[in-house]
Design a protein around this motif. Structure first.
Motif, PDB file in Angstrom:
ATOM      1  N   PHE A 117       0.911  -1.030   0.176  1.00 60.25           N
ATOM      2  CA  PHE A 117       0.229  -0.163  -0.331  1.00 60.25           C
ATOM      3  C   PHE A 117       0.941   1.151  -0.130  1.00 60.25           C
ATOM      4  O   PHE A 117       0.707   2.025  -0.015  1.00 60.25           O
ATOM      5  N   SER A 118       1.982   1.112  -0.107  1.00 57.46           N
ATOM      6  CA  SER A 118       2.726   2.281  -0.320  1.00 57.46           C
ATOM      7  C   SER A 118       3.189   2.267  -1.668  1.00 57.46           C
ATOM      8  O   SER A 118       3.149   1.554  -2.555  1.00 57.46           O
ATOM      9  N   HIS A 119       4.900   3.422  -1.874  1.00 57.15           N
ATOM     10  CA  HIS A 119       4.983   3.541  -2.716  1.00 57.15           C
ATOM     11  C   HIS A 119       6.755   2.717  -3.124  1.00 57.15           C
ATOM     12  O   HIS A 119       6.008   2.859  -4.819  1.00 57.15           O
ATOM     13  N   MET A 120       7.003   2.045  -2.097  1.00 60.44           N
ATOM     14  CA  MET A 120       7.516   0.485  -2.366  1.00 60.44           C
ATOM     15  C   MET A 120       6.833  -0.291  -3.658  1.00 60.44           C
ATOM     16  O   MET A 120       6.057  -0.917  -3.697  1.00 60.44           O
ATOM     17  N   PRO A 121       8.112  -0.313  -4.369  1.00 57.30           N
ATOM     18  CA  PRO A 121       7.613  -1.477  -5.466  1.00 57.30           C
ATOM     19  C   PRO A 121       7.590  -3.223  -5.001  1.00 57.30           C
ATOM     20  O   PRO A 121       7.947  -3.282  -4.099  1.00 57.30           O
ATOM     21  N   ASN A 122       6.104  -2.928  -5.210  1.00 55.20           N
ATOM     22  CA  ASN A 122       6.120  -4.872  -5.235  1.00 55.20           C
ATOM     23  C   ASN A 122       6.554  -5.290  -5.365  1.00 55.20           C
ATOM     24  O   ASN A 122       6.616  -6.890  -4.687  1.00 55.20           O
ATOM     25  N   GLY A 123       7.203  -5.140  -6.350  1.00 54.68           N
ATOM     26  CA  GLY A 123       8.464  -6.549  -6.423  1.00 54.68           C
ATOM     27  C   GLY A 123       9.316  -6.763  -5.953  1.00 54.68           C
ATOM     28  O   GLY A 123       9.698  -8.061  -5.961  1.00 54.68           O
ATOM     29  N   MET A 124       9.220  -6.232  -4.994  1.00 54.10           N
ATOM     30  CA  MET A 124      10.733  -6.582  -3.151  1.00 54.10           C
ATOM     31  C   MET A 124       9.374  -7.632  -2.331  1.00 54.10           C
ATOM     32  O   MET A 124      10.250  -8.424  -1.664  1.00 54.10           O
ATOM     33  N   ILE A 125       8.258  -7.909  -2.666  1.00 56.52           N
ATOM     34  CA  ILE A 125       7.324  -9.004  -1.494  1.00 56.52           C
ATOM     35  C   ILE A 125       7.660 -10.663  -1.804  1.00 56.52           C
ATOM     36  O   ILE A 125       7.972 -10.488  -0.730  1.00 56.52           O
ATOM     37  N   PRO A 126       8.127 -10.547  -3.089  1.00 61.05           N
ATOM     38  CA  PRO A 126       8.763 -11.926  -2.766  1.00 61.05           C
ATOM     39  C   PRO A 126      10.412 -12.426  -2.366  1.00 61.05           C
ATOM     40  O   PRO A 126      10.594 -13.365  -1.017  1.00 61.05           O
ATOM     41  N   MET A 127      10.748 -11.494  -2.228  1.00 64.40           N
ATOM     42  CA  MET A 127      12.401 -11.459  -2.084  1.00 64.40           C
ATOM     43  C   MET A 127      12.506 -11.246  -0.440  1.00 64.40           C
ATOM     44  O   MET A 127      12.777 -12.065   0.331  1.00 64.40           O
ATOM     45  N   LEU A 128      10.943 -10.268  -0.310  1.00 64.43           N
ATOM     46  CA  LEU A 128      10.691 -10.088   1.951  1.00 64.43           C
ATOM     47  C   LEU A 128      10.322 -11.614   2.012  1.00 64.43           C
ATOM     48  O   LEU A 128      10.986 -12.084   3.260  1.00 64.43           O
ATOM     49  N   LEU A 129       9.958 -12.405   1.501  1.00 63.00           N
ATOM     50  CA  LEU A 129       9.258 -13.908   2.001  1.00 63.00           C
ATOM     51  C   LEU A 129      10.535 -14.343   1.975  1.00 63.00           C
ATOM     52  O   LEU A 129      10.759 -15.580   2.933  1.00 63.00           O
ATOM     53  N   ILE A 130      11.152 -14.550   1.023  1.00 60.30           N
ATOM     54  CA  ILE A 130      12.303 -15.575   0.827  1.00 60.30           C
ATOM     55  C   ILE A 130      13.126 -15.296   1.953  1.00 60.30           C
ATOM     56  O   ILE A 130      13.828 -16.406   2.471  1.00 60.30           O
ATOM     57  N   CYS A 131      13.786 -13.944   2.303  1.00 61.82           N
ATOM     58  CA  CYS A 131      14.315 -13.692   3.560  1.00 61.82           C
ATOM     59  C   CYS A 131      13.934 -13.596   4.777  1.00 61.82           C
ATOM     60  O   CYS A 131      14.621 -14.489   5.929  1.00 61.82           O
ATOM     61  N   THR A 187       4.834  -5.043  -9.724  1.00 61.40           N
ATOM     62  CA  THR A 187       4.177  -6.369  -9.002  1.00 61.40           C
ATOM     63  C   THR A 187       4.792  -7.148  -9.032  1.00 61.40           C
ATOM     64  O   THR A 187       6.145  -7.374  -9.560  1.00 61.40           O
ATOM     65  N   ALA A 188       3.952  -8.061  -7.957  1.00 57.81           N
ATOM     66  CA  ALA A 188       5.073  -9.546  -7.341  1.00 57.81           C
ATOM     67  C   ALA A 188       5.239 -10.170  -8.082  1.00 57.81           C
ATOM     68  O   ALA A 188       3.986 -10.393  -8.518  1.00 57.81           O
ATOM     69  N   ASP A 189       6.627 -10.471  -8.823  1.00 58.94           N
ATOM     70  CA  ASP A 189       6.958 -12.648  -9.797  1.00 58.94           C
ATOM     71  C   ASP A 189       6.142 -13.231  -8.903  1.00 58.94           C
ATOM     72  O   ASP A 189       7.918 -13.401  -8.316  1.00 58.94           O
ATOM     73  N   PHE A 190       5.825 -13.787  -8.320  1.00 56.15           N
ATOM     74  CA  PHE A 190       5.816 -14.840  -8.128  1.00 56.15           C
ATOM     75  C   PHE A 190       6.306 -16.540  -8.612  1.00 56.15           C
ATOM     76  O   PHE A 190       5.468 -17.095  -8.932  1.00 56.15           O
ATOM     77  N   ASN A 191       7.192 -16.208  -9.421  1.00 56.47           N
ATOM     78  CA  ASN A 191       8.106 -17.793 -10.709  1.00 56.47           C
ATOM     79  C   ASN A 191       8.412 -18.007  -9.946  1.00 56.47           C
ATOM     80  O   ASN A 191       8.506 -19.020  -8.604  1.00 56.47           O
ATOM     81  N   SER A 192       8.803 -19.829 -10.554  1.00 53.29           N
ATOM     82  CA  SER A 192       9.135 -20.346 -10.567  1.00 53.29           C
ATOM     83  C   SER A 192      10.292 -20.806  -9.221  1.00 53.29           C
ATOM     84  O   SER A 192      10.324 -21.706  -8.841  1.00 53.29           O
ATOM     85  N   THR A 193      11.288 -19.757  -9.505  1.00 53.34           N
ATOM     86  CA  THR A 193      12.106 -19.757  -8.839  1.00 53.34           C
ATOM     87  C   THR A 193      11.673 -18.956  -7.141  1.00 53.34           C
ATOM     88  O   THR A 193      12.844 -20.229  -6.535  1.00 53.34           O
ATOM     89  N   VAL A 194      11.045 -18.087  -6.860  1.00 53.85           N
ATOM     90  CA  VAL A 194      10.765 -17.929  -5.732  1.00 53.85           C
ATOM     91  C   VAL A 194      10.093 -18.936  -5.408  1.00 53.85           C
ATOM     92  O   VAL A 194      10.607 -19.514  -4.026  1.00 53.85           O
ATOM     93  N   TYR A 195       9.280 -19.871  -5.638  1.00 52.18           N
ATOM     94  CA  TYR A 195       8.361 -21.203  -5.822  1.00 52.18           C
ATOM     95  C   TYR A 195       9.519 -22.074  -5.119  1.00 52.18           C
ATOM     96  O   TYR A 195       9.035 -23.086  -3.756  1.00 52.18           O
ATOM     97  N   SER A 196      10.007 -22.491  -5.717  1.00 51.98           N
ATOM     98  CA  SER A 196      11.465 -23.780  -5.666  1.00 51.98           C
ATOM     99  C   SER A 196      12.277 -23.032  -4.377  1.00 51.98           C
ATOM    100  O   SER A 196      12.384 -23.922  -3.526  1.00 51.98           O
ATOM    101  N   ILE A 197      12.749 -22.028  -4.327  1.00 48.78           N
ATOM    102  CA  ILE A 197      13.572 -21.323  -2.765  1.00 48.78           C
ATOM    103  C   ILE A 197      12.277 -21.598  -1.293  1.00 48.78           C
ATOM    104  O   ILE A 197      12.766 -22.036  -0.755  1.00 48.78           O
ATOM    105  N   ILE A 198      11.574 -21.370  -1.191  1.00 54.25           N
ATOM    106  CA  ILE A 198      10.299 -21.200  -0.382  1.00 54.25           C
ATOM    107  C   ILE A 198      10.329 -22.569  -0.455  1.00 54.25           C
ATOM    108  O   ILE A 198      10.568 -23.257   0.628  1.00 54.25           O
ATOM    109  N   GLY A 199      10.197 -23.382  -1.264  1.00 57.01           N
ATOM    110  CA  GLY A 199      10.174 -25.122  -1.060  1.00 57.01           C
ATOM    111  C   GLY A 199      10.946 -25.617  -0.506  1.00 57.01           C
ATOM    112  O   GLY A 199      10.720 -26.787   0.727  1.00 57.01           O
TER     113      GLY A 199
END
Length: 223
Positions: A117-131, A187-199
């Protein structure tokens, strides 16, 4: 397994540390809020504060619920209860993670919403969840190291090593093209690489818990 006593031990730890965990959650939200300020210095302070709170709260919980309890000779009380060493280990593992997940969950959800909901890019969200999940993996390892060793030195050394690894982990993940190139995206890009790391991270948590349970199940004493 004495489920009744297991629940009582977890509840006991929750009552002892709930104020600390909720306090850490508040500090995490404040740190995340600082990241929205359009100043590199304030953003950096907020980012460092957010990571520090997530890591610091896990260390506080692991050291105080397991190692300090043994140092203060509280095991004499625990050993008088109708529980096995495995019951005790499970109360510390499952209870410790559940208590930590309160502050971890509040911080991660709040930070995600702040980014969204802020001005920050939503693309940060996958990185946030991984970290955030990597920190949860580290928390599990620190907690289990304390349970298995009962040593303050071993627990602290484990924590230091994992903290150093986290710094390398951030750069390594950001260097992955399918993740790093999307951090500034709207936009937050939850691609296969993101899902693989989370898994892999979730699987790592399960493995650490399973190995700890296996080791403790073969021990006949609490020490």
């Amino acid at each position: 397994m004495n489920t009744f006593m297991l629940t009582k031990l977890i509840t006991k730890d929750w009552h002892l540390y709930k104020e600390y965990m909720l306090g850490y959650a508040l500090l995490g939200i404040i740190a995340a809020g600082l990241m929205t300020v359009q100043s590199y210095t304030v953003y950096y302070l907020g980012f460092v504060g957010l990571i520090t709170v997530l890591i610091g709260s896990s260390a506080h919980l692991a050291i105080n619920t397991v190692v300090t309890e043994k140092k203060e000779y509280q095991l004499s009380f625990i050993m008088a209860l109708p529980i096995t060493p495995l019951d005790y280990a499970l109360s510390k593992m499952l209870g410790g993670l559940a208590i930590y997940l309160v502050s971890w969950g509040i911080i991660v959800v709040s930070t995600t919403l702040i980014i969204y909901f802020s001005h920050m890019p939503n693309g940060m969200i996958p990185m946030l969840l991984i970290c955030a999940l990597e920190i949860l993996v580290a928390t599990t390892i620190i907690l289990c190291a304390g349970i298995l060793s009962g040593s303050m030195a071993v627990t602290i050394v484990t924590m230091i090593i994992l903290n150093l690894f986290f710094n390398m982990f951030i750069f390594a993940v950001a260097g992955i093209k399918s993740i790093g190139s999307n951090i500034e995206s709207e936009t937050a890009d939850f691609n296969s690489t993101v899902y693989s790391i989370i898994g892999v991270e979730i699987f790592a948590i399960a493995i650490v818990l399973a190995v700890t349970i296996f080791i403790k199940s073969r021990k006949a004493c609490f020490l």
